[in-house]
Design an enzyme around this catalytic site. Structure first.
Site, PDB file in Angstrom:
ATOM      1  N   SER A  55       0.802  -1.232   0.000  1.00  0.00           N
ATOM      2  CA  SER A  55       0.000   0.000   0.000  1.00  0.00           C
ATOM      3  C   SER A  55       0.829   1.274   0.000  1.00  0.00           C
ATOM      4  CB  SER A  55      -0.930   0.005   1.217  1.00  0.00           C
ATOM      5  OG  SER A  55      -1.984  -0.911   1.049  1.00  0.00           O
ATOM      6  N   LYS A  58       0.355   3.602  -2.835  1.00  0.00           N
ATOM      7  CA  LYS A  58      -0.785   4.528  -2.880  1.00  0.00           C
ATOM      8  C   LYS A  58      -0.317   5.979  -2.853  1.00  0.00           C
ATOM      9  CE  LYS A  58      -4.424   1.662  -0.709  1.00  0.00           C
ATOM     10  NZ  LYS A  58      -3.820   0.354  -0.469  1.00  0.00           N
ATOM     11  N   SER A 115      -6.503   3.526   4.041  1.00  0.00           N
ATOM     12  CA  SER A 115      -5.776   2.732   3.050  1.00  0.00           C
ATOM     13  C   SER A 115      -6.736   2.029   2.095  1.00  0.00           C
ATOM     14  CB  SER A 115      -4.854   1.698   3.734  1.00  0.00           C
ATOM     15  OG  SER A 115      -3.883   1.213   2.837  1.00  0.00           O
TER      16      SER A 115
END
Length: 388
Positions: A55, A58, A115
């Site tokens: 993640s 991102k 997230s």
């Protein structure tokens, strides 16, 4: 021809204290720590190795979204549609459905705090050149290279495990630095500890960054975890006028991630101090000039040169000036003509540009003829047979 000569050991009156031969002992698979103000790299471990970022990637979706907000292609209160594809992701989500039309502001918080994999796709499809997440991923890869991320390739918008989806920890640090520097108006979002979207995810409302409430100046940026990537964190902390940016990846648990991240922050602030080693208005060396009205030109840094050094030091290191010379006249004041090279023990070398301290015009006819004559005479003395 003479401009191809290389001078790499020009002596200068500048003595610098060496950084320690030891570095922070991390169990992370890869790590990178830098001081933002001075650009000093404090730790580099497998820094340019492309690895699954989970993640943490991102952050690139967020960077592209912030650019769109800056350029007017998105607005914070604008609402966006949710596709079936966005709903298809598992893992961390905002639990969006196709009846929703979340605002861009909610989606940004959904990505940063929760997230949300689905939130990333909604942003991606809105900004994609072809309307697809895959098209957005290609754009992310291209844009990343433009801002200096040479070891990153994106297959999706959220870091879901996929073949070829890779980033280096160095690239993640570059990206973190750009987010902080380019978008200070949005950076406070990364310090938000909680976000409730429509009461849908009571178990997924808290920011996973373990450092935010520890009182050590931590204010960002993004955690990551997949089985392949392990546990990682792109973090930043500010104490006084110093800011540290760090990336850890490949750790074995959330606990280890929290402990190592806190230790890195404390180590970075407690073991190094700032020192100004050169002033922008004081020449630290001279470079030889070819065909100029002066034989040399003073060399100064573009700005006051401040670096980090360890609190404890036991030996000195001499800096070197490197340049291609003699430097051809005419030379403009402020023109880069050399580099200051500092090689801290156990850490990557530091290079900073040096510029001309003053204008050096082209020499007159007599100067040019004397220079050429000197070269011809020197060549004759060294190679008398070849010159006949």
């Amino acid at each position: 021809m003479l401009s191809a000569l290389r001078s790499s050991t020009l002596a200068i009156g500048l003595t610098l204290l060496t950084l320690p031969a030891y570095a922070f002992d991390t169990t992370a698979r890869a790590a990178y720590v830098m001081d933002q103000k001075t650009g000093t790299v404090l730790l580099s471990k497998e820094a340019d190795q492309p690895l699954p970022p989970a993640s943490m990637s991102k952050l690139m979706t967020l960077y592209v979204a912030f650019e769109a907000l800056r350029d007017g292609r998105l607005t914070l209160n604008e609402t966006l549609p949710v596709s079936e594809h966005a709903m298809s992701y598992g893992g961390s989500t905002m639990f969006l459905n196709t009846q929703d039309r979340p605002t861009v502001e909610d989606l940004l918080r959904g990505i940063i705090v929760l997230s949300g994999n689905d939130a990333c796709v909604v942003i991606a499809e809105a900004l994609s050149p072809d309307g697809t997440e895959a098209g957005f991923a290609r754009y992310m890869t291209q844009r990343g290279k433009q801002i200096g991320m040479d070891n990153s390739n994106f297959a999706n918008s959220n870091g879901w495990p996929a073949a070829g989806h890779m980033m280096s920890v160095h690239d993640l640090a570059v990206l973190a630095n750009r987010l902080i520097s380019d978008f200070p108006e949005y950076y406070p979002l990364f310090a938000e500890e909680e976000f409730e979207f429509d009461g849908r995810a009571p178990s997924n409302k808290r920011n996973r960054n373990p450092l935010l409430n520890l009182g050590i100046g931590a204010d960002g940026l993004k955690t990551g975890h997949t089985q392949e990537a392990g546990y990682g964190l792109v973090g930043s902390a500010k104490q006084g006028d110093r800011r540290v940016i760090f990336v850890l990846t490949g750790l074995d648990s959330t606990g280890t991630r929290a402990e190592e991240a806190e230790a890195v922050v404390n180590w970075s602030f407690r073991n190094f101090v700032e020192r100004t080693v050169a002033n922008a208005d004081e020449p630290i060396a001279e470079a030889k000039v070819w065909m100029g009205a002066q034989k040399t030109v003073g060399l100064v840094p573009q700005e006051d040169l401040t670096l980090l050094f360890p609190v404890l030091n036991d030996k000195d290191i001499d800096a070197e000036v490197v340049y291609d010379g003699p430097v051809n006249a005419p030379i403009r004041k402020g023109q880069q003509v050399a580099e200051l090279v500092i090689k801290p023990e156990g850490l990557p070398e530091i290079r900073r540009p040096l510029v001309a301290a003053q204008d050096v015009p082209l020499g007159g006819f007599v100067v040019r003829m004397m220079t050429v004559g000197g070269i011809v005479m020197k060549d004759f003395i060294n190679n008398p047979l070849e010159s006949m």
